[in-house]
Design a protein around this motif. Structure first.
Motif, PDB file in Angstrom:
ATOM      1  N   PRO A 285       0.836  -1.213   0.000  1.00  0.00           N
ATOM      2  CA  PRO A 285       0.000   0.000   0.000  1.00  0.00           C
ATOM      3  C   PRO A 285       0.871   1.263   0.000  1.00  0.00           C
ATOM      4  CG  PRO A 285      -0.060  -1.075   2.146  1.00  0.00           C
ATOM      5  CD  PRO A 285       0.761  -1.950   1.255  1.00  0.00           C
ATOM      6  N   TRP A 286       0.276   2.390  -0.325  1.00  0.00           N
ATOM      7  CA  TRP A 286       0.984   3.677  -0.367  1.00  0.00           C
ATOM      8  C   TRP A 286       0.687   4.461   0.890  1.00  0.00           C
ATOM      9  CZ3 TRP A 286       3.662   5.564  -4.864  1.00  0.00           C
ATOM     10  CH2 TRP A 286       3.702   4.638  -5.914  1.00  0.00           C
ATOM     11  N   GLU A 287       1.641   5.289   1.278  1.00  0.00           N
ATOM     12  CA  GLU A 287       1.384   6.157   2.435  1.00  0.00           C
ATOM     13  C   GLU A 287       0.422   7.260   2.057  1.00  0.00           C
ATOM     14  OE1 GLU A 287       4.756   7.580   4.601  1.00  0.00           O
ATOM     15  OE2 GLU A 287       5.563   5.539   4.840  1.00  0.00           O
ATOM     16  N   GLU A 288       0.626   7.836   0.854  1.00  0.00           N
ATOM     17  CA  GLU A 288      -0.311   8.894   0.449  1.00  0.00           C
ATOM     18  C   GLU A 288      -1.591   8.263  -0.079  1.00  0.00           C
ATOM     19  OE1 GLU A 288       0.580  11.214  -3.173  1.00  0.00           O
ATOM     20  OE2 GLU A 288       2.365   9.950  -3.385  1.00  0.00           O
ATOM     21  N   LYS A 289      -2.653   9.030  -0.083  1.00  0.00           N
ATOM     22  CA  LYS A 289      -3.949   8.520  -0.546  1.00  0.00           C
ATOM     23  C   LYS A 289      -4.298   9.158  -1.891  1.00  0.00           C
ATOM     24  CE  LYS A 289      -4.683   6.307   3.378  1.00  0.00           C
ATOM     25  NZ  LYS A 289      -4.213   4.927   3.429  1.00  0.00           N
ATOM     26  N   PHE A 290      -4.978   8.383  -2.728  1.00  0.00           N
ATOM     27  CA  PHE A 290      -5.297   8.845  -4.071  1.00  0.00           C
ATOM     28  C   PHE A 290      -6.813   8.968  -4.272  1.00  0.00           C
ATOM     29  CE2 PHE A 290      -1.191   6.772  -4.266  1.00  0.00           C
ATOM     30  CZ  PHE A 290      -0.437   7.660  -5.015  1.00  0.00           C
TER      31      PHE A 290
ATOM     32  N   ASP B 275      -6.646   0.219   0.318  1.00  0.00           N
ATOM     33  CA  ASP B 275      -6.089   0.978   1.444  1.00  0.00           C
ATOM     34  C   ASP B 275      -5.364   2.241   1.011  1.00  0.00           C
ATOM     35  OD1 ASP B 275      -7.121  -0.988   3.019  1.00  0.00           O
ATOM     36  OD2 ASP B 275      -5.217  -1.980   3.444  1.00  0.00           O
ATOM     37  N   SER B 276      -5.127   2.397  -0.292  1.00  0.00           N
ATOM     38  CA  SER B 276      -4.402   3.574  -0.791  1.00  0.00           C
ATOM     39  C   SER B 276      -5.357   4.632  -1.351  1.00  0.00           C
ATOM     40  CB  SER B 276      -3.402   3.157  -1.875  1.00  0.00           C
ATOM     41  OG  SER B 276      -2.529   2.151  -1.383  1.00  0.00           O
ATOM     42  N   LEU B 277      -6.662   4.373  -1.221  1.00  0.00           N
ATOM     43  CA  LEU B 277      -7.657   5.337  -1.705  1.00  0.00           C
ATOM     44  C   LEU B 277      -7.995   6.365  -0.636  1.00  0.00           C
ATOM     45  CD1 LEU B 277     -10.272   2.999  -3.454  1.00  0.00           C
ATOM     46  CD2 LEU B 277      -8.799   4.678  -4.593  1.00  0.00           C
ATOM     47  N   SER B 278      -8.273   7.584  -1.076  1.00  0.00           N
ATOM     48  CA  SER B 278      -8.776   8.596  -0.147  1.00  0.00           C
ATOM     49  C   SER B 278     -10.210   8.225   0.235  1.00  0.00           C
ATOM     50  CB  SER B 278      -8.748   9.982  -0.810  1.00  0.00           C
ATOM     51  OG  SER B 278      -9.676   9.994  -1.882  1.00  0.00           O
ATOM     52  N   GLU B 279     -10.756   8.948   1.181  1.00  0.00           N
ATOM     53  CA  GLU B 279     -12.091   8.614   1.709  1.00  0.00           C
ATOM     54  C   GLU B 279     -13.143   8.545   0.594  1.00  0.00           C
ATOM     55  OE1 GLU B 279     -15.339  10.342   4.940  1.00  0.00           O
ATOM     56  OE2 GLU B 279     -13.392  11.357   4.691  1.00  0.00           O
TER      57      GLU B 279
END
Length: 252
Positions: A110-115, A143-147
């Motif tokens: 997963p990425w730390e930033e959200k997309f 898990d890497s998606l924004s809300e």
């Protein structure tokens, strides 16, 4: 089925075919005539369907040499292209700018930033031998998606592909004769690619898990993922199990 990987000249099938084949110049030679106009039409349709905000952050996961990342960036989005192939990322990075970045990345992480949106395009899923790895990839995307973010997986429609599998053909590109065989083995669709260049024999395999819509649905259920929509082609028409060209899934 677009993508491929792994060389062995001894007849044994390599474990991680994708780690080697995608990194060779031959992969790009074989597939250089892909229909990118169709791909751009898909990008236009899906971004407008998702109604992404201006400057939305998009992750193009398994981006190859970044052609779709570049196009998405031209549409005005802030794009990160990620791929396991260092050669591809080096090539793509020539086009990087303030809102277009490329990096080597394993899709299971997963990425730390959200997309705001994550695109996994042109059957760039299902490469792993283990079902756990495919599940881990799906979870990492989620898990890497924004809300309010959306993910799009564009996969082959396995039922249609198997029905219409061309068992063997030869494609000649740039003076190289690629001898291609296709078959189903252990619930994977396998493409065997043999050719000779500079008096040397090569053999690569592409091997993708034959995942159906119901396979994805049960993985998504397990991961707590909500499947919003399913399309059957790049014009975003309804999915039909027997004759749709693609299996395009949108989830959040």
């Amino acid at each position: 089925m677009p993508n491929s990987h792994s060389t062995t000249t001894n007849g044994g099938k390599p474990e991680n075919w994708y780690a080697s084949w995608f990194d060779t110049p031959y992969y790009h030679i074989l597939y250089k005539d892909r229909d990118y106009a169709e791909a751009q039409l898909f990008m236009d349709n899906i971004t407008s369907y998702l109604n992404l905000p201006e400057n939305a952050k998009i992750l193009d996961l398994a981006c190859g040499k970044g052609r779709h990342s570049i196009y998405l960036n031209q549409l005005g989005y802030d794009v990160t292209g990620a791929d396991l192939s260092e050669n591809s990322i080096n090539e793509a990075s020539k086009y990087a700018n303030e809102t277009l970045h490329f990096q080597v990345h394993d899709m299971r992480e997963p990425w730390e930033e959200k997309f705001d949106a994550i695109f996994n395009l042109f059957t760039s899923f299902g490469y792993f031998e283990s079902d756990d790895d495919n599940f881990t990839t799906l979870k990492a995307i989620h898990d890497s998606l924004s809300e309010y973010g959306f993910a799009v997986i564009d996969f082959m429609n396995v039922d249609q592909v198997i029905q219409n599998l061309v068992p063997s053909e030869t494609k000649s590109v740039d003076g190289i004769d690629f001898h291609i065989k296709r078959y189903v083995e252990d619930n994977h669709i396998v493409k065997e690619i043999k050719f000779n260049d500079d008096a040397q024999d090569f053999c690569f395999y592409e091997k993708v898990k034959a995942l159906t819509l119901s396979d994805f649905e049960s993985m998504m259920d397990q991961a707590g993922i909500y499947l919003l929509d399913v399309f059957g082609d790049y014009k975003l028409r309804k999915f039909h199990k027997n004759d749709s060209e693609r299996l395009i899934m949108v989830f959040k």
